[in-house]
Design an enzyme around this catalytic site. Sequence first.
Site, PDB file in Angstrom:
ATOM      1  N   ASP A 193       0.819  -1.127   0.167  1.00 52.63           N
ATOM      2  CA  ASP A 193      -0.214   0.021  -0.018  1.00 52.63           C
ATOM      3  C   ASP A 193       1.094   1.003   0.102  1.00 52.63           C
ATOM      4  OD1 ASP A 193      -3.115  -1.251   0.456  1.00 52.63           O
ATOM      5  OD2 ASP A 193      -1.832  -2.136   1.949  1.00 52.63           O
ATOM      6  N   TYR A 208       2.250   4.753   1.618  1.00 50.15           N
ATOM      7  CA  TYR A 208       2.342   5.370   2.798  1.00 50.15           C
ATOM      8  C   TYR A 208       0.911   6.401   2.432  1.00 50.15           C
ATOM      9  CZ  TYR A 208       7.494   3.900   2.576  1.00 50.15           C
ATOM     10  OH  TYR A 208       8.193   3.086   2.392  1.00 50.15           O
ATOM     11  N   PHE A 249       7.821   1.762  -1.360  1.00 53.28           N
ATOM     12  CA  PHE A 249       9.108   2.229  -0.725  1.00 53.28           C
ATOM     13  C   PHE A 249       9.926   3.493  -1.013  1.00 53.28           C
ATOM     14  CE2 PHE A 249       8.969  -2.731  -1.552  1.00 53.28           C
ATOM     15  CZ  PHE A 249       8.250  -2.895  -0.443  1.00 53.28           C
ATOM     16  N   HIS A 270      10.352  -9.216   4.075  1.00 60.21           N
ATOM     17  CA  HIS A 270      10.070  -8.258   4.307  1.00 60.21           C
ATOM     18  C   HIS A 270      11.558  -7.203   4.554  1.00 60.21           C
ATOM     19  CE1 HIS A 270       7.835  -3.784   4.186  1.00 60.21           C
ATOM     20  NE2 HIS A 270       7.147  -5.108   3.299  1.00 60.21           N
TER      21      HIS A 270
END
Length: 229
Positions: free
Chosen positions: A67, A69, A80, A189
Amino acid sequence: MAEVKIGESWKAPLSAEFSSPHMGALKTFLMEQKAAGRRIFPKGAEYFRALDLTPLDEVRVVILGQDPYHGEGQAHGLCFSVQPGVRIPPSLVNIYKELQQDLGIPPARHGFLEHWARQGVLLLNSVLTVEMGRAASHQGQGWERFTDAVIRAVNEQEKPVVFILWGAYAQKKAAFVDRSRHLVLRSPHPSPLSAHNGFFGSRPFSKANAFLVEHGRRPIDWQLPAEPV
């Protein structure tokens, strides 16, 4: 959503998606959210920023996020990545640490990753919008089907591509990628909760470049400029 800016190379492969009922319902949902006064990130012109910066026929690496931020001024359409002047998020801090361990590249002082995107690194979130302050608030509204179609379009390319899948969510989403033609790199992750469980030491950047060179494709310059550009 057809009026939203998107790279030309993606329009034909994704035309059926843009005219589909679920994308029509998604557009209605977003309009209703805005009419109700809710703030949506990123801004509308940047929903498809990843596709706009990275043409389909130039994709060399795919990095999947989940998703955008949801904090003020962070999201700008690349997974990212954050806008210039915004504090580097913890997961990206760990990505930079692994990049330094892997290739000796010192961490950038910013989190703006457009330099990667312009070289053929598709920085794709599964869901392309979010409500401010409400993580995962737009999941299940139709974005997932659209981004599945994006991944399928890349998977169907003749040129070999590297898929970097961090975490169980990304690995499940891209499970159908043809590993006989493309390289799939899987690891935990980079979030602080899981990075020490196998993300650190996974060396995705050098492995990606080695594969690209082996298959006659230009490697990625993973070193970010000193200042965001």
